[in-house]
Design a protein around this motif. Sequence first.
Motif, PDB file in Angstrom:
ATOM      1  N   SER A  15      -4.172  -1.165  -9.592  1.00 43.96           N
ATOM      2  CA  SER A  15      -2.771  -1.501  -9.836  1.00 43.96           C
ATOM      3  C   SER A  15      -1.828  -0.344  -9.218  1.00 43.96           C
ATOM      4  O   SER A  15      -0.762  -0.502  -9.329  1.00 43.96           O
ATOM      5  CB  SER A  15      -2.626  -1.323 -11.532  1.00 43.96           C
ATOM      6  N   GLY A  16      -2.418   0.744  -8.938  1.00 40.37           N
ATOM      7  CA  GLY A  16      -1.806   1.775  -8.307  1.00 40.37           C
ATOM      8  C   GLY A  16      -1.391   1.724  -6.913  1.00 40.37           C
ATOM      9  O   GLY A  16      -1.029   2.765  -6.325  1.00 40.37           O
ATOM     10  N   SER A  17      -1.804   0.788  -6.353  1.00 37.90           N
ATOM     11  CA  SER A  17      -1.892   0.472  -5.031  1.00 37.90           C
ATOM     12  C   SER A  17      -2.241   1.539  -3.938  1.00 37.90           C
ATOM     13  O   SER A  17      -1.434   2.355  -3.352  1.00 37.90           O
ATOM     14  CB  SER A  17      -0.364  -0.061  -4.554  1.00 37.90           C
ATOM     15  N   PRO A  18      -3.630   1.720  -3.840  1.00 41.49           N
ATOM     16  CA  PRO A  18      -4.225   2.703  -3.191  1.00 41.49           C
ATOM     17  C   PRO A  18      -3.828   2.512  -1.684  1.00 41.49           C
ATOM     18  O   PRO A  18      -3.924   1.370  -1.315  1.00 41.49           O
ATOM     19  CB  PRO A  18      -5.489   2.695  -3.417  1.00 41.49           C
ATOM     20  N   ASN A  19      -3.572   3.660  -1.017  1.00 38.39           N
ATOM     21  CA  ASN A  19      -3.583   3.520   0.479  1.00 38.39           C
ATOM     22  C   ASN A  19      -5.098   3.625   0.986  1.00 38.39           C
ATOM     23  O   ASN A  19      -6.041   3.791   0.649  1.00 38.39           O
ATOM     24  CB  ASN A  19      -2.749   4.683   0.972  1.00 38.39           C
ATOM     25  N   LEU A  20      -4.971   3.352   2.506  1.00 39.58           N
ATOM     26  CA  LEU A  20      -6.252   3.373   3.172  1.00 39.58           C
ATOM     27  C   LEU A  20      -7.181   4.496   3.100  1.00 39.58           C
ATOM     28  O   LEU A  20      -8.349   4.589   2.997  1.00 39.58           O
ATOM     29  CB  LEU A  20      -5.938   3.258   4.503  1.00 39.58           C
ATOM     30  N   GLY A  21      -6.431   5.721   3.058  1.00 40.50           N
ATOM     31  CA  GLY A  21      -7.292   6.879   3.026  1.00 40.50           C
ATOM     32  C   GLY A  21      -7.857   7.073   1.759  1.00 40.50           C
ATOM     33  O   GLY A  21      -9.225   7.271   1.422  1.00 40.50           O
TER      34      GLY A  21
END
Length: 540
Positions: A15-21
């Motif tokens: 839900s926190g929209s993690p990025n690729l890293g």
Amino acid sequence: MARPEQPMIPPSFFSGSPNLGEVDAKIQVFKHQINLIQGEIRRLEEYKNTRLLTVSKLPPEVLSMIFESLAFSVPHDSYSIRYAYGHLLPATQVCRPWRQVALESPRIWGYIFGFASPRIVELFLERAKSAPLYLLAPIYYTNEKTLLAVLNHLDRLKEINLSCKPEWVKRIISEPTPQLEVITLKMASRSSSDALQFPADAFPALRHLSLTDYTLQTPTASLINLRTLMIKSHRYGGKLSGTDTVDLFTMLNDLSLLSSLTLIHTLAPLHGPVPPLSVNLPSLTHLSIQDDDISNLGMVSCIVAPLIKTIQLIHSGQADVEIATPVIAAIYSKLPNVPHSHSAFMLHATQYSDSHAHVRMWAGRTTQERESDTAFFDLKVFGTGDLQTEGAVLTLCPSNDIPPVLHLHSDVESFNDDSLDTQRERILRRLKDVTVLHSHRLIDITLVLCDTPAKRRQARSLPSLKTIILNGSRGIKYKQRVLTRLMKQLEARRALGTGVETWQLRPNQLSPSDIEQFEDIIDIQVVEAEVSAFKEDRYY
């Protein structure tokens, strides 16, 4: 009630929209955890294998013996041998202690199969250290580099089982092999044979020699400790040039330790009387000769073997009665006098080239034992189709304490085409002690009883016959006609006081109505199992 498993990744992470890293970092965390878990699993498995399982408590010497059994327990056929190391190598990798035992057991690495790669062979030779070597390459696609690598260690070889080229054989006999106990050589090309001559004293430990498509021409001194000898020749486009019969048996005369001798299409033709020769083999227990020339089978009459247990003689050509009869008589004259012996006769009475007679004899066996036990004497001879030679095989056989059993097969399709009727009757009259008759066809029973005509009331053959056994389940031609004749024959026998008492059938051979016709004449028994001393001759 079990609690539902919680996800390892909480919903809040996504839900926190993690990025690729962040996703890659989470993946690395889980991979690290997986490595830790797998390490702990290996520790648990090692503890279980080495501390808790019963097999983990085997002493190292017992485990080493098991490994050795795995190394050498592969059938030597072309299919199975390709997976020769499929049992040994996985077993040595079960756990660290097992692997350590394997590495400290040089003997298990001494079994080298010809298909193996040079890299595997180099590894096995290194691990075998100074242990004896076993070269097993009985199939044609042997790796030549592998073979040559092993032959560099001839002084360590204990067994050679090789399908080989002549130049490889020359390499084998080029230098002393002091440990070699077993030699099995097959000619890679079956189009010709090759004379094999071992140098004197080349194999002081040799106990077992098996040759296929090789003729043996060698000093007796090189075979003095031999226990078993097998020589076989294939026949492709004619018989290969054989070993001189007199020369070979003269050589055998010096092999006092020989216990088993097998000769298959080995000997040059004699085409005449058996030569005057005396061969003393005091340790011989098993003898087998298969040959196109019946005179070569007669060489058994030249052998003095007080410990003999089994004799198998198979004539695979066609024998003329003038030559065959004295040879057969000579063979029978040398049979040991065994008390309580029993014999079974087979007459395959056809008008074609597969006509033959077959005699087996058992010693000191009950009825049940002799059905499964190996006969001490086994003679099979093909005649010329007129039954004269076949008759000599059966009628010249020495009498036994127990009446012989007869197995009969003919190619007669109707009563009008039995051209061998007279000659067969002559044979049957000589077999007057037979009490049991086996047949695969109903018409053959009537052919045996055909000389008991209802009108003349005179039984002329097999007067002692008490039991008929119908084996097989073939269709019956002219069924009612055959059954009618059989019923008249059985009635005639009973009227003469020489009636047949029992008729054994297999299920579905006759219908209930067929059986009813004979209820007042003979006791009919329906049995499940086939009882036959000639099971290999069941189908023609």
